[in-house]
Design an enzyme around this catalytic site. Structure first.
Site, PDB file in Angstrom:
ATOM      1  N   LYS A   1      38.760  32.588  44.999  1.00  0.00           N
ATOM      2  CA  LYS A   1      40.093  32.820  45.587  1.00  0.00           C
ATOM      3  C   LYS A   1      40.236  32.369  46.880  1.00  0.00           C
ATOM      4  CE  LYS A   1      39.651  36.697  42.601  1.00  0.00           C
ATOM      5  NZ  LYS A   1      39.272  38.297  42.647  1.00  0.00           N
TER       6      LYS A   1
ATOM      7  N   ASP B   1      32.195  33.032  43.849  1.00  0.00           N
ATOM      8  CA  ASP B   1      33.435  33.063  44.710  1.00  0.00           C
ATOM      9  C   ASP B   1      33.449  32.174  45.809  1.00  0.00           C
ATOM     10  OD1 ASP B   1      34.533  35.175  43.595  1.00  0.00           O
ATOM     11  OD2 ASP B   1      33.687  36.902  44.702  1.00  0.00           O
TER      12      ASP B   1
END
Ligand code: SAH
Length: 418
Positions: free
Chosen positions: A215, A193
């Site tokens: 993200k 991530d």
């Protein structure tokens, strides 16, 4: 000449002669290794008594026939003579024997052990026994396994692929757990991530594949179903897949969906809990989410979802600390909702950006002023918003609002907190 052999004691009969503290320590290990244990000793110490659920005890002196059918004998009577006699019986019967009285006169030695996943390391001395030295070497190896070793499987049995969801913590590399680090050392591929301890990715061996599915707010680089597919597909290729996530995998991390996707595909999946930013970033900023005499509960919400009745009740009644994740971009709306619902405009708010990292910054104000101040100083994600009495400045300063229980020196002119 002493050598090391990885023997399997599971369900194999083992005899321990003696019932003192040395015997107790060995018993605990042999029990964990799955041995079927008989202890022979006229009396046993408390630590042995504590193990009697798993161990058969014969309360008498040892006899030669006690060795019949044993795979291993451990003698720790406290008497070198008695130990030597047992070792002699064992040698005559060709049974391996650890002689605690005099290791050089037994046929086996107990290694100092350290385990890391499926890797077990044992250290013995080939000369005169020196437990302090073997333990020191073992500890150094243990540290290496924890922090620097490359523990990837070099041979992958068919179907050995698996997924490990690792909670990486809020950002500081040293807030990644020891278990999480070990999982990374075993990884063939890391699916990472944007948040969490991303610098650890640079420490991976050069041939460990890193797939970045990070993200950014409002912009989902890789959709969740695609992440799920990648995890399953990589594991089905026989690889050990680490899904490195920020904080804890199950706190607004969609870890549950990833676990389900793996299970549905028949891929083994394991979860390594992480230090969640919901608790760690307030703590790193000196804000206790509960504090005796101030707040005795906390409520964690996703700011994007808005403030529901439960969150508003908490704020109105001051019954708990409200911790908001993913709330920076909607801060003004959240404040508007709270004020319209009758929450005290003076309620303290603290915003902790990039908590636990070198860039950590804390911004505080009253509820009715925080949005303006956040905008003025350019507060940005990732940040955790803490609302409630614990967010007041100086709570943990001596003499501050949270210092109710601490005695003042006579003559102090400071006032006590509530
Ligand atoms: N699973 C994560 C949370 C994921 S949601 C955990 O347990 O921490 C992402 C939100 O977490 C961000 O929007 C922010 O609110 C918070 N967050 C994560 N890391 C942070 C950090 N280092 N400092 C402040 N907030 C952080």
């Amino acid at each position: 000449m002493t050598t090391l052999l990885g023997i399997d004691l599971t369900d194999r009969p083992v005899l321990v002669v003696g019932g003192g503290p040395v015997a107790a320590r060995r018993l605990a290990h042999l029990r964990d290794e799955g041995a079927r244990i008989t202890v022979v000793a006229p009396a046993v110490c408390e630590d042995v008594v504590a193990l009697l659920d798993d161990v058969r005890w014969e309360a008498r002196e040892v006899r030669e026939q006690d060795l019949d059918g044993m795979w291993l004998v451990h003698t720790a009577t406290g008497s070198p003579l008695a130990d030597a006699e047992v070792a002699g019986w064992a040698a005559a019967r060709r049974i391996w024997c650890v002689n605690a009285g005099d290791a050089t006169r037994g046929s086996a030695r107990t290694p100092a052990l350290t385990a890391s996943g499926e890797v077990l390391v044992g250290v013995v001395s080939t000369g005169a026994p020196d437990p302090g030295r073997t333990a020191a070497v073992r500890d150094a190896l243990a540290e290496h396994l924890r922090t620097g070793a490359d523990l990837r499987r070099r041979r992958r049995p068919p179907g050995a692929g698996r997924v490990v969801l690792v909670g990486g913590g809020p950002g500081a590399v040293d807030l990644l757990t020891v278990r999480g680090r070990r999982a990374l050392a075993e990884a063939d591929v890391v699916v990472a991530d944007r948040l969490g301890p991303t610098p650890v990715l640079d420490e991976l061996a050069p041939d460990v594949e890193v797939i970045d599915v990070g993200k950014t707010p409002g912009h989902h680089a890789v959709p969740q179903h695609e992440i799920n597919r990648i995890l399953v597909e990589q594991a089905q290729r026989g690889r050990t897949v680490v899904r490195l996530k920020g904080g804890d995998p199950f706190v607004f991390g969609r870890g549950g969906e990833e676990v389900l996707a793996c299970r549905q595909a028949g891929v083994p999946v394991e979860v390594v809990p992480g230090v969640s930013s919901a608790l760690a970033t307030p703590a790193a900023a000196g804000i206790p989410v509960t504090h005796r005499g101030t707040t005795a509960a906390f409520h964690v919400v996703n700011g994007h979802a808005g403030l529901d009745e439960a969150a508003l009740t908490v704020l109105r009644d001051r019954s708990a600390t409200l911790v908001v994740l993913m709330g920076v971009s909607v801060l003004a709306e959240l404040v508007g909702t709270a004020l319209a619902a009758g929450v005290d405009p003076g309620t303290p708010v603290a915003i902790v950006e990039e908590g636990t990292t070198a860039r950590q910054r804390v911004t505080r104000d009253r509820l009715d002023a925080i949005a303006g101040r956040a905008q003025a100083v350019g507060v940005h994600a990732p940040a955790v918003i803490v609302v409630g009495a614990v967010a007041a400045p100086g709570l943990l300063e001596a003499g501050g609002a949270g210092d109710a229980g601490v005695r003042r020196e006579p003559g102090s002119d400071e006032t006590l907190g509530p």
